[in-house]
Design a protein around this motif. Structure first.
Motif, PDB file in Angstrom:
ATOM      1  N   ALA A 263      16.019  -1.470  -8.164  1.00  0.00           N
ATOM      2  CA  ALA A 263      15.305  -2.714  -8.500  1.00  0.00           C
ATOM      3  C   ALA A 263      14.930  -3.476  -7.231  1.00  0.00           C
ATOM      4  O   ALA A 263      13.846  -4.071  -7.148  1.00  0.00           O
ATOM      5  CB  ALA A 263      16.166  -3.580  -9.411  1.00  0.00           C
ATOM      6  N   ALA A 264      15.807  -3.438  -6.229  1.00  0.00           N
ATOM      7  CA  ALA A 264      15.509  -4.122  -4.969  1.00  0.00           C
ATOM      8  C   ALA A 264      14.356  -3.451  -4.236  1.00  0.00           C
ATOM      9  O   ALA A 264      13.537  -4.127  -3.593  1.00  0.00           O
ATOM     10  CB  ALA A 264      16.760  -4.140  -4.092  1.00  0.00           C
ATOM     11  N   LEU A 265      14.261  -2.137  -4.327  1.00  0.00           N
ATOM     12  CA  LEU A 265      13.116  -1.443  -3.737  1.00  0.00           C
ATOM     13  C   LEU A 265      11.823  -1.890  -4.409  1.00  0.00           C
ATOM     14  O   LEU A 265      10.801  -2.122  -3.732  1.00  0.00           O
ATOM     15  CB  LEU A 265      13.283   0.076  -3.883  1.00  0.00           C
ATOM     16  N   PHE A 285      10.925   6.833  -1.204  1.00  0.00           N
ATOM     17  CA  PHE A 285       9.502   6.719  -0.881  1.00  0.00           C
ATOM     18  C   PHE A 285       8.682   6.503  -2.146  1.00  0.00           C
ATOM     19  O   PHE A 285       7.764   5.672  -2.170  1.00  0.00           O
ATOM     20  CB  PHE A 285       9.030   7.977  -0.151  1.00  0.00           C
ATOM     21  N   GLU A 286       9.007   7.248  -3.196  1.00  0.00           N
ATOM     22  CA  GLU A 286       8.240   7.135  -4.440  1.00  0.00           C
ATOM     23  C   GLU A 286       8.403   5.767  -5.079  1.00  0.00           C
ATOM     24  O   GLU A 286       7.435   5.178  -5.559  1.00  0.00           O
ATOM     25  CB  GLU A 286       8.672   8.241  -5.407  1.00  0.00           C
ATOM     26  N   GLU A 287       9.627   5.244  -5.080  1.00  0.00           N
ATOM     27  CA  GLU A 287       9.860   3.924  -5.675  1.00  0.00           C
ATOM     28  C   GLU A 287       9.092   2.841  -4.912  1.00  0.00           C
ATOM     29  O   GLU A 287       8.488   1.941  -5.516  1.00  0.00           O
ATOM     30  CB  GLU A 287      11.351   3.598  -5.682  1.00  0.00           C
ATOM     31  N   LEU A 288       9.098   2.935  -3.593  1.00  0.00           N
ATOM     32  CA  LEU A 288       8.388   1.937  -2.787  1.00  0.00           C
ATOM     33  C   LEU A 288       6.880   2.023  -2.986  1.00  0.00           C
ATOM     34  O   LEU A 288       6.187   1.007  -3.112  1.00  0.00           O
ATOM     35  CB  LEU A 288       8.741   2.108  -1.311  1.00  0.00           C
ATOM     36  N   ARG A 289       6.368   3.219  -3.033  1.00  0.00           N
ATOM     37  CA  ARG A 289       4.921   3.388  -3.213  1.00  0.00           C
ATOM     38  C   ARG A 289       4.485   2.919  -4.591  1.00  0.00           C
ATOM     39  O   ARG A 289       3.446   2.265  -4.738  1.00  0.00           O
ATOM     40  CB  ARG A 289       4.530   4.842  -2.962  1.00  0.00           C
ATOM     41  N   LYS A 290       5.273   3.248  -5.605  1.00  0.00           N
ATOM     42  CA  LYS A 290       4.950   2.789  -6.962  1.00  0.00           C
ATOM     43  C   LYS A 290       4.995   1.267  -7.049  1.00  0.00           C
ATOM     44  O   LYS A 290       4.240   0.658  -7.812  1.00  0.00           O
ATOM     45  CB  LYS A 290       5.913   3.407  -7.980  1.00  0.00           C
TER      46      LYS A 290
END
Length: 606
Positions: A263-265, A285-290
């Protein structure tokens, strides 16, 4: 025919993959932090295959009728071990970097295959390479929701609930506030809002904390998001948080539940965020990009400062080495007395060595599982003794022992190769040992200009072996932490970068490394001589520019019975004599009686 344990586990996994509509799955030795050594809960590869090494990956195809339907991928350190531990009827053996998992899948996976992977266990570069290889055959790489191995691993242990521990400033030499301020400055200089730090040793160093969540490495399972304003968020299980930890971290570090990390990402939407592709898993990486964050790939900002040890860490390491050297010397004396009786085994020797370290005081753990290899087992580079493989140290044979300790003031790592008498070693083994020794001395004596990388020095250690048409299939040196990981980047000494980070990292004053050339004759014996060294400035009369050299930190006698003095130059003999005079100076006062007399004999000039 009844299935054996690992065959039954593989069958259960294939049924689970089929139920999920997957044509295969990739299982690495890894955890959510890309750690080398992982907690029991993350030992999926060992549970599935029986492989107990610290680096390896399996690829399993769902259809058992395919040939091959599964493969084990290991590097040269584990070529022999994988064949001893993993059933060749179930898995093909593949060597890296000669081949890659992506290349193997491109050849062996069915056309249009859906290959699953756990995005919390693989790096983003690996995922990109595998995805591209599969796409060439119309296949796809699928990030699974929940690891299928965990589904079939009924008695999988839970992650460690042990509390995180404060590491006192008297050992660190620098307070956490100063380290966080340096990260803040690094972020500001790159116009970044935050850095996601996931490597457990990086978090331990940055916050001056340690833990007991992973055997052999004193770290606590956690994540950190460090921000440009000097604050940080620590994501850690609530049961691991103590009042002592809260007081230590202060108000600038917010302690949050570990399960709130994703959630923090997602809350970093619109921010410029640094993530290390060598140390952070693909899922981050995927969580940040999304989330819409601008992801900037860069090395974890703690990695290089952590590798350059300050004067307090250097002094602590020397103190730890002095205690450790005395413990190993007591063990070698005991071995010299007991091994020729024919009753010492690999396991009893390893137990005795650990007891010697415990008696030396302040041992918190071993720094890795002791490699105790008698005769042919010594030729298995990362051998791990078990009840099934345990050998007696036979008369007139070679014994290799690679071991280390975790002390609050330092992490040690030493290998000694011993001749078990009463007879004399033959000319071949003396030749091989002496060539390894010559390479060790050449590297220990090296003087080199600032800016030199470890890969440029590797040839020094190999040249005496190369001249006889011999070599060894592992790196010559790795970085070492300060009461942290026994294998620490970014520095290393190896033939080349070889696809691993750090091979081209210039060596800098303050770095710890190992110096460990070796030789291994499959089925007969192994030889390795390992000391730890410190990169230090060198002043050369009339020299131009900045030069560096090595201070040898490990002080334990080297086996003199295996030396062919006729192969040594006068300079090499002088190095031997100077080194052993220093061993006697540091270790002698800590021994007494028969052990001290033995040490004096071992340290006599050649």
């Amino acid at each position: 025919m009844l299935m054996n344990t690992h065959e039954a586990r593989l069958d259960a996994l294939r049924k689970e993959l089929k139920a999920r509509g997957l044509d295969g799955f990739v299982i690495p030795i890894s955890d959510e932090h890309m750690s080398e050594y992982v907690g029991g809960y993350a030992q999926r590869l060992e549970w599935l295959t029986g492989f107990g090494g610290s680096a390896g990956t399996a690829a399993v195809l769902t259809d058992p009728a395919l040939t091959p339907a599964a493969a084990m991928f290991v590097d040269g350190r584990y070529t022999l071990q994988v064949r001893d531990q993993v059933d060749g009827r179930l898995y093909a053996y593949e060597s890296v970097p000669q081949t890659t998992i992506a290349a193997w899948l491109a050849v062996h996976a069915p056309a249009g295959a859906k290959i699953g992977y756990d995005a919390w266990l693989h790096g983003s570069k690996w995922a990109q390479a595998a995805e591209a290889a599969l796409a060439a055959k119309g296949g796809t790489l699928v990030a699974v929701d929940g690891n299928p191995v965990d589904t079939v691993w009924q008695d999988r242990p839970a992650p460690s609930p042990a509390p995180a521990l404060v590491h006192p400033d008297r050992f660190t030499g620098e307070v956490s506030e100063a380290k966080r301020a340096a990260v803040s400055e690094w972020l500001a200089g790159r116009n970044l809002d935050a850095a996601v730090i996931t490597a457990l040793d990086s978090i331990a160093w940055l916050l001056n904390i340690r833990g007991t969540d992973v055997e052999r490495t004193p770290v606590a399972l956690s994540y950190v998001i460090a921000r440009a304003d000097g604050t940080a968020d620590l994501f850690i299980a609530p049961e691991k948080v103590t009042d002592d930890l809260r007081r230590h971290l202060g108000n600038a570090v917010s302690i949050k539940p570990r399960d709130g990390f994703v959630a923090a990402l997602r809350d970093l939407s619109g921010k410029r965020v640094s993530v290390d592709p060598e140390r952070a898993v693909s899922a981050i990486f995927e969580e940040l990009r999304k989330a819409g964050a601008a992801v900037v790939e860069d090395r974890d900002p703690t990695v290089l400062p952590k590798a350059i040890k300050n004067p307090v860490e250097q002094a602590g390491h020397r103190a730890a080495q002095a205690r450790d050297g005395a413990a190993v010397s007591r063990f070698l004396h005991w071995l010299a007395v007991e091994a020729p009786k024919g009753e010492v085994t690999e396991m009893s020797a390893a137990d005795k060595l650990q007891a010697c370290r415990q008696e030396a005081g302040d041992l918190r753990d071993l720094s890795f599982d002791t490699i105790s290899g008698a005769g042919p087992n010594g030729a298995v580079v990362h051998y791990r003794v078990s009840e099934e493989t345990n050998r007696t140290l036979e008369a007139n044979s070679v014994y290799l022992v690679d071991s280390g300790g975790q002390y609050p003031d330092g992490t040690t790592d030493i290998t000694r190769t011993v001749w078990v008498g009463p007879g004399a070693p033959g000319p071949e083994v003396k030749d091989r040992f002496t060539r390894v020794l010559k390479g060790h001395i050449a590297l220990a004596s090296a003087v080199f200009p600032k800016g030199t990388a470890g890969s440029q020095l590797d040839v020094l250690a190999r040249m005496p072996l190369w001249q006889a048409g011999l070599d060894y299939a592992h790196g010559t040196g790795h970085g070492v932490g300060s009461f942290l990981s026994v294998h620490e980047g970014p520095q290393r000494i190896a033939k080349s970068a070889g696809g691993q980070p750090g091979g081209d990292q210039p060596l800098l004053a303050g770095m710890f490394l190992s110096n460990e050339p070796g030789y291994y004759k499959a089925g007969e014996y192994g030889i390795r001589i390992e000391n730890l060294v410190l990169v230090e400035p060198r002043t050369i009369a009339g020299g131009e520019g900045d030069f560096l050299g090595f201070e040898t930190l490990t002080h334990v006698p080297i086996e003199r019975h295996l030396v062919d003095t006729g192969l040594l130059t006068e300079t090499e003999i002088a190095w031997w004599n100077t080194y052993h005079a220093r061993v006697l100076e540091i270790i002698g006062p800590q021994l007494e009686g028969a052990a001290k007399a033995w040490l004096e004999a071992q340290c006599a000039a050649l």
